[in-house]
Design a protein around this motif. Structure first.
Motif, mmCIF file in Angstrom:
data_model
loop_
_atom_site.group_PDB
_atom_site.id
_atom_site.type_symbol
_atom_site.label_atom_id
_atom_site.label_comp_id
_atom_site.label_asym_id
_atom_site.label_seq_id
_atom_site.Cartn_x
_atom_site.Cartn_y
_atom_site.Cartn_z
ATOM 1 N N UNK A 1 0.778 -1.099 -0.223
ATOM 2 C CA UNK A 1 0.022 -0.100 -0.071
ATOM 3 C C UNK A 1 0.859 1.355 -0.034
ATOM 4 N N UNK A 2 1.643 1.308 0.832
ATOM 5 C CA UNK A 2 2.876 2.575 0.967
ATOM 6 C C UNK A 2 3.561 2.642 -0.395
ATOM 7 N N UNK A 3 4.023 1.732 -1.041
ATOM 8 C CA UNK A 3 4.530 1.606 -2.547
ATOM 9 C C UNK A 3 3.551 2.216 -3.259
ATOM 10 N N UNK A 4 2.360 1.723 -3.421
ATOM 11 C CA UNK A 4 1.212 2.051 -4.450
ATOM 12 C C UNK A 4 1.178 3.568 -4.323
ATOM 13 N N UNK A 5 0.887 4.186 -2.899
ATOM 14 C CA UNK A 5 0.778 5.605 -2.957
ATOM 15 C C UNK A 5 1.824 6.294 -3.114
ATOM 16 N N UNK A 6 3.057 5.787 -2.988
ATOM 17 C CA UNK A 6 4.112 6.635 -3.435
ATOM 18 C C UNK A 6 4.277 6.564 -4.908
ATOM 19 N N UNK A 7 3.907 5.668 -5.529
ATOM 20 C CA UNK A 7 3.787 5.397 -7.223
ATOM 21 C C UNK A 7 2.832 6.416 -7.580
ATOM 22 N N UNK B 1 -2.305 1.817 -13.417
ATOM 23 C CA UNK B 1 -2.679 1.770 -11.862
ATOM 24 C C UNK B 1 -3.956 1.441 -11.582
ATOM 25 N N UNK B 2 -4.816 2.020 -12.417
ATOM 26 C CA UNK B 2 -6.218 1.539 -12.122
ATOM 27 C C UNK B 2 -6.456 0.052 -12.482
ATOM 28 N N UNK C 1 -9.081 3.410 -2.731
ATOM 29 C CA UNK C 1 -9.340 2.006 -2.825
ATOM 30 C C UNK C 1 -8.166 1.115 -2.430
ATOM 31 N N UNK C 2 -6.883 1.445 -2.745
ATOM 32 C CA UNK C 2 -6.007 0.636 -2.249
ATOM 33 C C UNK C 2 -5.985 0.638 -0.600
ATOM 34 N N UNK C 3 -6.155 1.825 -0.075
ATOM 35 C CA UNK C 3 -6.143 1.592 1.481
ATOM 36 C C UNK C 3 -7.316 0.872 1.897
ATOM 37 N N UNK D 1 -8.652 13.541 -9.103
ATOM 38 C CA UNK D 1 -9.815 12.740 -8.988
ATOM 39 C C UNK D 1 -9.539 11.530 -8.702
ATOM 40 N N UNK D 2 -8.671 10.903 -9.993
ATOM 41 C CA UNK D 2 -8.409 9.494 -10.201
ATOM 42 C C UNK D 2 -7.379 9.195 -9.080
ATOM 43 N N UNK D 3 -6.476 9.910 -8.947
ATOM 44 C CA UNK D 3 -5.471 9.508 -7.830
ATOM 45 C C UNK D 3 -6.031 9.361 -6.647
ATOM 46 N N UNK D 4 -6.988 10.295 -5.995
ATOM 47 C CA UNK D 4 -7.795 10.155 -4.695
ATOM 48 C C UNK D 4 -8.326 8.899 -4.627
ATOM 49 N N UNK D 5 -9.026 8.446 -5.721
ATOM 50 C CA UNK D 5 -9.885 7.405 -5.753
ATOM 51 C C UNK D 5 -9.186 6.025 -5.730
#
Length: 267
Positions: A28-34, A47-48, A121-123, A113-117
Motif C-alpha cells: 500500500x505504501x509503495x502504491x501511494x508513493x507511485x 494503476x487503475x 481504494x488501495x487503502x 480525482x483519479x489519484x484520490x480514488x
C-alpha cells in the motif's frame, strides 16, 4: 455512517486475506508513493488496472468499495474544484474574476480525482482484508529498527490498534444517536447548510460522552488484566512470510517496473 470502511474488517479466505499484513502494508505504501509520481493517462490507466485486479483477488463485491468512497465524495469534489479553478495555464475556457477554467486545470482536476480514488481504494483493500490488530502488529514489526533510537514503537502500534478499532465503533454509535434523534422528530437532511450544521450539534455531546466512557472502560479493563508496558506483550499470532507473500512482492515489483517504463517511454 455505516458506509465508512476505515477500520472495518470483512472476514474472508481470499488470496489477499491470506497475505502477511506487512506485505499488504508495504504494498500500500509503495502504491501511494507511485501514484504521487503519476503524471500521464497511461500511468493512471495502469494503476487503475492494478487496483481492479487487487479488488478482484479479495473476492469482495465492487459495491463494497464504492460504498466506502461515498462518505468522502465531498472531500474529493472540493479538491477537484480547487484544481479546476486555480490551476494556471492556457487556453482559458472560462474566466470569471479570479476564477479561471483552463485545459491544464481540467486535466489536473481529473488526475487529482483519479489519484484520490485509487489511493482510497488501495487503502480500503488493506483495512477490509486485515484485522486492526494485525495492522498494528505489522506496523510494530516494520518500525522495530526505530527502537534503537528509543522510539516507543510498541506503544505507537498499540495506540494505532485502539484507534482503528474505535473508528467503526464511533461510526456505529453516531448512527444509533442519529436514529434516536430522528425518532424524536429531528431532521438532518432538510433546510440550508446552517440549519443542517445546527442539527449536528445535538449529536456531539452524547457521542463525546460515549467515547469517554468507552475509553474509561478500556483503561479499566487493561488495568485489571495487569497491563503495564506494551513492550512486554506477547503475540498470539506470530507474523511470518510465505510463498503467497513472495508472489505478491514479485507482482508489486513487476507493477513498479512497468509503471516506470510507461512513465518514461510512453508519452
Amino acid at each position: 455512517m455505516n458506509d465508512i470502511m476505515i477500520g472495518r474488517f470483512v472476514p474472508g479466505d481470499s488470496w489477499i486475506h491470506r497475505l502477511d499484513p506487512r506485505t499488504k502494508m508495504i504494498g500500500t505504501f509503495i502504491f501511494i508513493f507511485v501514484m504521487l509520481w503519476s503524471t500521464s493517462w497511461a500511468t493512471y490507466a495502469w494503476s487503475a488496472a492494478f487496483v481492479v485486479l487487487a479488488i478482484r483477488l479479495t473476492k469482495q463485491p465492487f459495491r463494497l468499495y464504492w460504498d466506502g468512497l461515498k462518505p468522502i465524495f465531498w472531500l474529493i469534489l472540493f479538491t477537484v474544484v480547487l484544481q479546476l479553478f486555480f490551476t494556471p495555464g492556457t487556453p482559458v475556457l472560462l474566466h470569471a474574476g479570479p476564477l479561471k477554467v483552463t485545459i491544464p486545470g481540467i486535466i489536473n482536476a481529473i488526475y487529482v480525482m483519479i489519484r484520490f480514488v485509487l489511493i482510497i481504494l488501495m487503502s480500503t483493500i488493506l483495512t477490509l482484508t486485515t484485522p486492526p490488530t494485525s495492522i498494528a502488529n505489522a506496523l510494530e514489526s516494520l518500525l522495530k529498527p526505530l527502537k534503537k533510537i528509543h522510539v516507543p514503537v510498541a506503544e505507537l502500534s498499540l495506540m494505532l490498534s485502539i484507534a482503528l478499532r474505535f473508528v467503526p465503533l464511533l461510526m456505529d454509535e453516531t448512527q444509533k444517536i442519529m436514529n434516536a434523534q430522528k425518532s424524536r422528530g429531528m431532521s438532518f437532511s432538510t433546510g440550508g447548510p446552517i440549519k443542517r450544521a445546527k442539527a449536528i450539534v445535538p449529536l456531539l455531546i452524547p457521542l463525546f460522552v460515549g467515547a469517554l466512557q468507552r475509553a474509561l472502560d478500556l483503561a479499566n479493563a487493561m488495568e485489571v488484566r495487569g497491563f503495564q508496558d506494551a513492550t512486554q506483550r506477547t503475540k498470539y499470532r506470530v507474523l511470518s512470510y510465505g510463498s503467497n507473500d513472495r508472489s505478491a512482492f514479485i507482482g508489486l515489483i513487476g507493477f513498479t517496473i512497468i509503471f516506470i517504463g510507461i512513465k518514461f517511454f510512453i508519452k
